[in-house]
Design an enzyme around this catalytic site. Structure first.
Site, short mmCIF file in Angstrom:
data_model
loop_
_atom_site.label_atom_id
_atom_site.label_comp_id
_atom_site.label_asym_id
_atom_site.label_seq_id
_atom_site.Cartn_x
_atom_site.Cartn_y
_atom_site.Cartn_z
N ARG A 1 52.82 -3.89 74.56
CA ARG A 1 52.45 -3.38 75.75
C ARG A 1 53.35 -2.14 75.89
O ARG A 1 54.48 -2.00 75.53
CB ARG A 1 52.82 -4.52 76.96
CG ARG A 1 52.38 -4.15 78.11
CD ARG A 1 51.00 -3.63 78.62
NE ARG A 1 50.78 -3.69 79.89
CZ ARG A 1 49.54 -2.92 80.45
NH1 ARG A 1 48.80 -2.56 79.68
NH2 ARG A 1 49.58 -3.13 81.71
N THR B 1 39.09 -1.44 78.21
CA THR B 1 40.12 -2.19 77.55
C THR B 1 38.98 -2.87 76.41
O THR B 1 37.80 -2.84 76.57
CB THR B 1 40.68 -3.46 78.20
OG1 THR B 1 41.57 -2.77 79.15
CG2 THR B 1 41.57 -4.37 77.34
N THR C 1 44.36 -1.63 74.90
CA THR C 1 43.79 -0.67 75.79
C THR C 1 44.56 0.67 75.87
O THR C 1 45.63 0.71 75.68
CB THR C 1 43.65 -1.51 77.23
OG1 THR C 1 43.01 -0.60 78.18
CG2 THR C 1 45.22 -1.55 77.98
#
Length: 573
Positions: free
Chosen positions: A108, A385, A403
């Site tokens: 992330r 995404t 994404t």
């Protein structure tokens, strides 16, 4: 969340309801396939055919599911630039046959070192949505390259250069634009023209119209970036020439990402969250994903209710799912965030005891107003995404979701790089109680902090049956990702649908706030009328999610490309 904060949030959410009611193109035909185990090497399902075929090529050459998944992800960075990415991040769930374990790789994006809690507030203390979504400040430090490199190094069998080869070929020698990319270019042009004018010469003709499906397009700058990564490894992106281009663009436009931010970024392995449902083991992403926690929480609540007796998508089944969703999203608003910064009560949220407590509050006959539902309190001592799934005949399996957030992310492409930067900083709670672009409410646990990972709804999920990979799924769709994955799982485990039926079936969504029940087209008028009588404000509109999935049962591999996008492709060999 206090009553006053809830009241404020309800007012703010009035501005976001149109996000879910907007029309969307019709549902497309699904592409799915299944083959017997004999002679079969695996199954791949993704949003885009060329990327699926690149992954299959790896399996055919003897690579494993991890090799194929990384190859696929890099290929989609070329063929699906509105979602596939080098400038974003995501989560990968890996089932390793060698270690007989499941690993969660968190790549992330992170907030830059200089990020701070009030960075998107204007002089009046209100959130400036342009800054949080379409400026250079909107970009978090990208994690995709680091995440893919980590997965390949620890669990793959091919080199990074080999995994990048199909993507480099597609970018350098060209590929045909598909319907999905064409539609994104049509809607994205105004922002692309102002934020990344170089893209107009790449993706649009002399009249300013996006090149039509079938037109061969080449992306030389992206090809150069990919080639640099192949030659120099991830350091090319995080410390070398690509990092220089990113930082130069940041410095020219008031962005925050520095060379130090890029050099310090690391993807990390985390322990997945786990649950069980009627004999199946559920394994999913832990925080900073909220998806795994709340999928397990909702399955725990629903398990004893025997939805099958009411019938799939009957008014009563939908009612019980919607009530359950409200409680989960209420908890999300308070308790979820980056567990490296705040203690997330995962064990409590995913416990059967807490599910029993919530279930005791469910109304079997009427909708409970969201104003009457507040986040639970533990007993102490985050729309473009894409997901894909891969399984091989060695017992390895991968579910990956990544994404850049919106379609083309922030719409910013640092000159010379060929890729778009994310706008994931909008997934933080820029101001507690104020909804983000998906209408999600967040609290202090998801406030902006230096080097923090923003909360996500991405939910790559693995189901094990008798200890073996049985089903892998995930979805796109912002706040709807969690409920889409939940329904795919229930369709298979509870309603005993085959994979294609489970993926194609009509979906519903409730996220606590706004207090609306969103439904896809396909529910009968009678069902919607009964739900209205139960007290729901039923909103029929856009297709929800894209849950490309694969499974293996009784020696047979199955793949289902979600029919809600025009170019999804599942194939095995």
């Amino acid at each position: 969340m206090s009553k006053s904060t809830l009241a404020f949030a309800l007012g703010a959410l009035a501005m976001t309801a149109s996000l879910y009611a907007a029309p969307e193109p019709p549902i497309y035909n699904s592409q799915s396939t299944s083959h017997p185990e004999s002679g079969l090497h695996g199954m791949v399902s993704s949003r885009e055919k060329l990327a699926t075929e690149a992954a299959l090529g790896v399996l055919k050459d003897g690579g494993n599911a991890i090799d194929a998944a990384v190859t696929l992800g890099f290929a989609m960075a070329v063929t699906t630039p509105q979602a596939g990415n080098l400038g974003g991040g995501g989560f990968m769930l890996i089932r390793s046959a060698d270690t007989d374990t499941t690993i969660a790789i968190d790549y992330r994006e992170k907030a830059p070192l200089a990020a701070h809690k009030d960075m998107f507030l204007n002089e009046n203390g209100d959130v400036d949505k342009e800054l949080s979504r379409y400026s250079h400040l909107a970009a978090g430090v990208p994690g995709t390259v680091a995440g893919f490199a980590l997965a390949l190094e620890k669990y793959g069998t091919i080199t990074l250069a080999e995994a990048l080869a199909p993507a480099i070929d597609l970018a350098t020698n060209g590929f045909p634009i598909n319907e999905d990319l064409y539609e994104s270019l049509k809607t994205g042009k105004p922002r692309l023209e102002s934020h990344a004018p170089q893209t107009i010469d790449i993706y649009y003709d002399e009249e300013g119209k996006p090149y039509p499906p079938g037109h061969i397009i080449k992306l030389p700058n992206l090809g150069k970036s990919l080639q640099l990564i192949a030659e120099q490894g991830p350091s090319a992106f995080y410390e070398g020439p690509i990092a220089d281009l990113i930082v130069k663009d940041m410095e020219a436009h008031g962005g925050m990402i520095t060379k130090a931010d890029l050099a310090n970024y690391q993807a990390v392995e985390r322990e997945p969250v786990r649950g069980n449902y009627k004999g199946y083991e559920i394994v999913s992403m832990p925080p900073p994903s909220s998806g795994g926690v709340h999928i397990i929480q909702m399955l725990n609540i629903l398990e004893p209710l025997d939805l099958k007796q009411y019938g799939h998508n009957s008014a009563q089944s939908i009612h019980l799912m919607a009530e359950t969703m409200k409680y989960a999203y209420a908890d999300r608003s308070k308790h979820l965030g980056d567990s490296d910064f705040n203690p997330v009560p995962v064990e409590w949220l995913t416990s059967k005891d807490y599910a029993d407590e919530i279930r005791s509050k469910l109304s079997m006959g009427k909708a409970t107003p969201s104003t009457e539902i507040l986040p639970g309190e533990p007993i102490h001592e985050g729309l473009d995404t894409t997901n894909y799934t891969v399984i091989d005949n060695k017992g390895n399996a991968v579910a990956n979701t990544y994404t850049v957030n919106f379609s083309f992310g922030s719409k910013i492409m640092p000159p010379g790089t060929g890729f778009f930067l994310n706008n994931e900083m909008d997934d933080f709670s820029s101001k507690p109680g104020v909804p983000n672009a998906y209408g999600l409410i967040g609290g202090e646990y998801n406030s902006i902090e230096s080097e923090k990972r923003m909360l996500s709804s991405m939910s790559p999920t693995l189901v094990l049956k008798d200890g073996e990979p049985f089903l892998l799924t995930g979805s796109r769709g912002g706040s709807q990702i969690i409920t889409v994955v939940l329904q795919v799982l229930l369709n298979v485990m509870e309603h005993e649908m085959n994979l294609s039926e489970a993926v194609a079936a009509s979906r519903i969504h409730h996220q606590w706030l706004p207090d609306k029940l969103f439904v896809e087209r396909g529910l009968s008028q009678d069902t919607k009328a009964i739900l209205t009588e139960k007290g729901y404000e039923v909103v029929e509109g856009r297709a929800m999610g894209t849950a490309n999935s694969v499974s293996k049962e009784d020696g047979v591999y199955y793949g289902a490309g979600d029919p809600r996008r025009p170019d999804t492709f599942a194939e095995g060999f």
